[in-house]
Write a protein that holds these residues in place. Sequence first.
Motif, mmCIF file in Angstrom:
data_model
loop_
_atom_site.group_PDB
_atom_site.id
_atom_site.type_symbol
_atom_site.label_atom_id
_atom_site.label_comp_id
_atom_site.label_asym_id
_atom_site.label_seq_id
_atom_site.Cartn_x
_atom_site.Cartn_y
_atom_site.Cartn_z
ATOM 1 N N LYS A 1 46.639 8.764 45.718
ATOM 2 C CA LYS A 1 46.253 9.792 44.752
ATOM 3 C C LYS A 1 45.636 9.147 43.520
ATOM 4 C CE LYS A 1 47.924 13.928 42.370
ATOM 5 N NZ LYS A 1 49.095 14.816 42.121
ATOM 6 N N LYS A 2 46.238 8.042 43.064
ATOM 7 C CA LYS A 2 45.677 7.332 41.914
ATOM 8 C C LYS A 2 44.287 6.805 42.247
ATOM 9 C CE LYS A 2 50.148 5.782 40.135
ATOM 10 N NZ LYS A 2 51.036 4.620 39.985
ATOM 11 N N LEU A 3 44.139 6.260 43.469
ATOM 12 C CA LEU A 3 42.849 5.728 43.873
ATOM 13 C C LEU A 3 41.804 6.834 43.917
ATOM 14 C CD1 LEU A 3 41.338 3.220 44.802
ATOM 15 C CD2 LEU A 3 42.002 3.774 47.144
ATOM 16 N N PHE A 4 42.194 8.017 44.391
ATOM 17 C CA PHE A 4 41.269 9.147 44.421
ATOM 18 C C PHE A 4 40.825 9.512 43.009
ATOM 19 C CE2 PHE A 4 40.502 13.742 44.139
ATOM 20 C CZ PHE A 4 39.433 13.861 45.023
ATOM 21 N N GLN A 5 41.752 9.479 42.071
ATOM 22 C CA GLN A 5 41.403 9.777 40.683
ATOM 23 C C GLN A 5 40.409 8.762 40.136
ATOM 24 O OE1 GLN A 5 45.075 10.035 38.498
ATOM 25 N NE2 GLN A 5 45.251 12.216 38.860
ATOM 26 N N ILE A 6 40.609 7.494 40.484
ATOM 27 C CA ILE A 6 39.696 6.460 40.024
ATOM 28 C C ILE A 6 38.305 6.683 40.592
ATOM 29 C CG2 ILE A 6 39.195 3.977 40.125
ATOM 30 C CD1 ILE A 6 42.238 3.522 40.164
ATOM 31 N N VAL A 7 38.246 6.914 41.925
ATOM 32 C CA VAL A 7 36.964 7.148 42.578
ATOM 33 C C VAL A 7 36.292 8.401 42.025
ATOM 34 C CG1 VAL A 7 35.866 7.655 44.796
ATOM 35 C CG2 VAL A 7 37.656 5.922 44.664
ATOM 36 N N SER A 8 37.097 9.397 41.642
ATOM 37 C CA SER A 8 36.551 10.645 41.123
ATOM 38 C C SER A 8 36.014 10.516 39.703
ATOM 39 C CB SER A 8 37.643 11.733 41.158
ATOM 40 O OG SER A 8 38.073 11.946 42.483
ATOM 41 N N GLY A 9 36.190 9.373 39.082
ATOM 42 C CA GLY A 9 35.592 9.166 37.774
ATOM 43 C C GLY A 9 36.561 8.935 36.642
ATOM 44 N N LYS A 10 37.867 9.066 36.886
ATOM 45 C CA LYS A 10 38.839 8.845 35.815
ATOM 46 C C LYS A 10 39.162 7.355 35.737
ATOM 47 C CE LYS A 10 40.898 13.446 36.181
ATOM 48 N NZ LYS A 10 42.131 14.230 36.415
ATOM 49 N N LYS A 11 38.163 6.610 35.254
ATOM 50 C CA LYS A 11 38.312 5.162 35.207
ATOM 51 C C LYS A 11 38.291 4.673 33.772
ATOM 52 C CE LYS A 11 34.703 4.768 37.914
ATOM 53 N NZ LYS A 11 33.638 4.231 38.808
ATOM 54 N N TYR A 12 38.804 3.446 33.584
ATOM 55 C CA TYR A 12 38.746 2.762 32.297
ATOM 56 C C TYR A 12 39.237 3.659 31.161
ATOM 57 C CZ TYR A 12 35.251 0.913 35.523
ATOM 58 O OH TYR A 12 34.589 0.487 36.658
ATOM 59 N N ARG A 13 40.474 4.087 31.264
ATOM 60 C CA ARG A 13 41.055 4.962 30.243
ATOM 61 C C ARG A 13 41.159 4.205 28.926
ATOM 62 N NH1 ARG A 13 46.644 6.740 31.485
ATOM 63 N NH2 ARG A 13 46.257 8.276 29.838
ATOM 64 N N ASN A 14 40.545 4.743 27.899
ATOM 65 C CA ASN A 14 40.616 4.145 26.568
ATOM 66 C C ASN A 14 41.724 4.779 25.754
ATOM 67 O OD1 ASN A 14 38.358 2.380 26.884
ATOM 68 N ND2 ASN A 14 37.016 4.155 26.649
ATOM 69 N N CYS A 15 42.401 3.973 24.971
ATOM 70 C CA CYS A 15 43.486 4.476 24.135
ATOM 71 C C CYS A 15 42.908 5.364 23.024
ATOM 72 C CB CYS A 15 44.258 3.309 23.530
ATOM 73 S SG CYS A 15 45.637 3.806 22.479
ATOM 74 N N PRO A 16 43.405 6.593 22.883
ATOM 75 C CA PRO A 16 42.878 7.496 21.851
ATOM 76 C C PRO A 16 43.011 6.955 20.429
ATOM 77 C CG PRO A 16 44.231 8.694 23.429
ATOM 78 C CD PRO A 16 44.428 7.239 23.715
ATOM 79 N N SER A 17 44.014 6.144 20.192
ATOM 80 C CA SER A 17 44.225 5.610 18.837
ATOM 81 C C SER A 17 43.433 4.330 18.589
ATOM 82 C CB SER A 17 45.713 5.353 18.592
ATOM 83 O OG SER A 17 46.223 4.416 19.518
ATOM 84 N N GLY A 18 42.634 3.934 19.558
ATOM 85 C CA GLY A 18 41.779 2.776 19.377
ATOM 86 C C GLY A 18 42.236 1.561 20.179
ATOM 87 N N PRO A 19 41.302 0.636 20.422
ATOM 88 C CA PRO A 19 41.624 -0.539 21.217
ATOM 89 C C PRO A 19 42.305 -1.639 20.410
ATOM 90 C CG PRO A 19 39.356 -0.649 20.531
ATOM 91 C CD PRO A 19 39.890 0.667 20.019
ATOM 92 N N ALA A 20 42.849 -2.605 21.106
ATOM 93 C CA ALA A 20 43.315 -3.831 20.454
ATOM 94 C C ALA A 20 42.083 -4.559 19.918
ATOM 95 C CB ALA A 20 44.061 -4.707 21.457
ATOM 96 N N LEU A 21 42.120 -4.965 18.667
ATOM 97 C CA LEU A 21 40.942 -5.550 18.027
ATOM 98 C C LEU A 21 40.851 -7.066 18.175
ATOM 99 C CD1 LEU A 21 40.879 -3.423 14.744
ATOM 100 C CD2 LEU A 21 39.597 -3.057 16.869
ATOM 101 N N ASP A 22 41.985 -7.709 18.392
ATOM 102 C CA ASP A 22 41.999 -9.160 18.524
ATOM 103 C C ASP A 22 41.215 -9.572 19.775
ATOM 104 O OD1 ASP A 22 42.571 -11.848 18.531
ATOM 105 O OD2 ASP A 22 44.641 -11.599 19.205
ATOM 106 N N PRO A 23 40.186 -10.406 19.661
ATOM 107 C CA PRO A 23 39.397 -10.804 20.834
ATOM 108 C C PRO A 23 40.214 -11.536 21.899
ATOM 109 C CG PRO A 23 38.791 -12.113 18.902
ATOM 110 C CD PRO A 23 39.643 -10.992 18.410
ATOM 111 N N VAL A 24 41.224 -12.279 21.464
ATOM 112 C CA VAL A 24 42.097 -12.955 22.425
ATOM 113 C C VAL A 24 42.839 -11.921 23.265
ATOM 114 C CG1 VAL A 24 44.191 -14.355 22.655
ATOM 115 C CG2 VAL A 24 42.369 -15.067 21.096
ATOM 116 N N ALA A 25 43.386 -10.912 22.610
ATOM 117 C CA ALA A 25 44.093 -9.854 23.325
ATOM 118 C C ALA A 25 43.153 -9.094 24.242
ATOM 119 C CB ALA A 25 44.753 -8.901 22.333
ATOM 120 N N GLN A 26 41.949 -8.816 23.794
ATOM 121 C CA GLN A 26 41.004 -8.073 24.611
ATOM 122 C C GLN A 26 40.661 -8.822 25.894
ATOM 123 O OE1 GLN A 26 39.629 -5.212 24.930
ATOM 124 N NE2 GLN A 26 40.367 -4.215 23.091
#
Length: 268
Positions: free
Chosen positions: A5-30
């Motif tokens: 089911k998760k794989l179907f969601q990914i194939v259907s376009g729900k990919k690369y979920r971004n955090c609504p409050s913003g990404p980690a800014l540290d380049p090492v962490a990224q």
Amino acid sequence: MGFLKKLFQIVSGKKYRNCPSGPALDPVAQRALKAGLINSEQIMAYCDSYTTGLSNDALVEGLGSNWCIGSPQEAAETLESLGRYGHRFFYDIVFRVYSDGASGEGRQEVLDALVASGRYGSPETVRMQVAAQEPSEEKELVFSALESAMEMLENLRSVFRLLEDKVNGSYLPKDYSAGILAWDLGRLVTVARMSLDCKYIGQDELNRILAHVDGELGSHFSSWPQFAKSYIIGRASWAGQNMTLGGIIGIAEDLMTDEKSPWVLSPL
């Protein structure tokens, strides 16, 4: 939620979920977070932040069922083991035994290598305990490890020279000999993030782990496709050929080719 089911969601376009409050800014962490992308896409976690964005039920179930983690101590022990040994400890042994053409099933060769590794105590002492009739904690640990290693050896035999993906093509013997560090690094990132969400570890510890992962990336990998091969070989050696492996290869292929993929947007 099941993997298909998760794989179907990914194939259907729900990919690369971004955090609504913003990404980690540290380049090492990224960079380190990208090492966990195959796994985070599999479980539908955020791809760009310290937090996974998973529900509490999913976190508790995932850590408990898959990792036997239900406390800060268990999280610390598992993360330390993943960082120091992981499945690559067994893989390096069984690949060497397989490459050397061990006679029969290779059980004695694997046992000898486990004892000689020193992980279970002084090799000389452990060798005596293994040969003795009396039970001991060290003997039990070694024979438990032996069963895990033998299962991995059988899986390796079943997938050797058969793995491939659409970007890298067929995997060569040199790809298998390069080891499965990526498999361990990817899981280390995910387990650490989930442990942070459950408050089993703090932000400082997660930062330390991500810095370690970033250092390993820089030292051992020159591209995400190279990383993907190591990850896929690790997954196949851990659980063999099955439908889930095909799904994971598909996720990796997407990460290597999709123009919106974090791997494509930020090459290693």
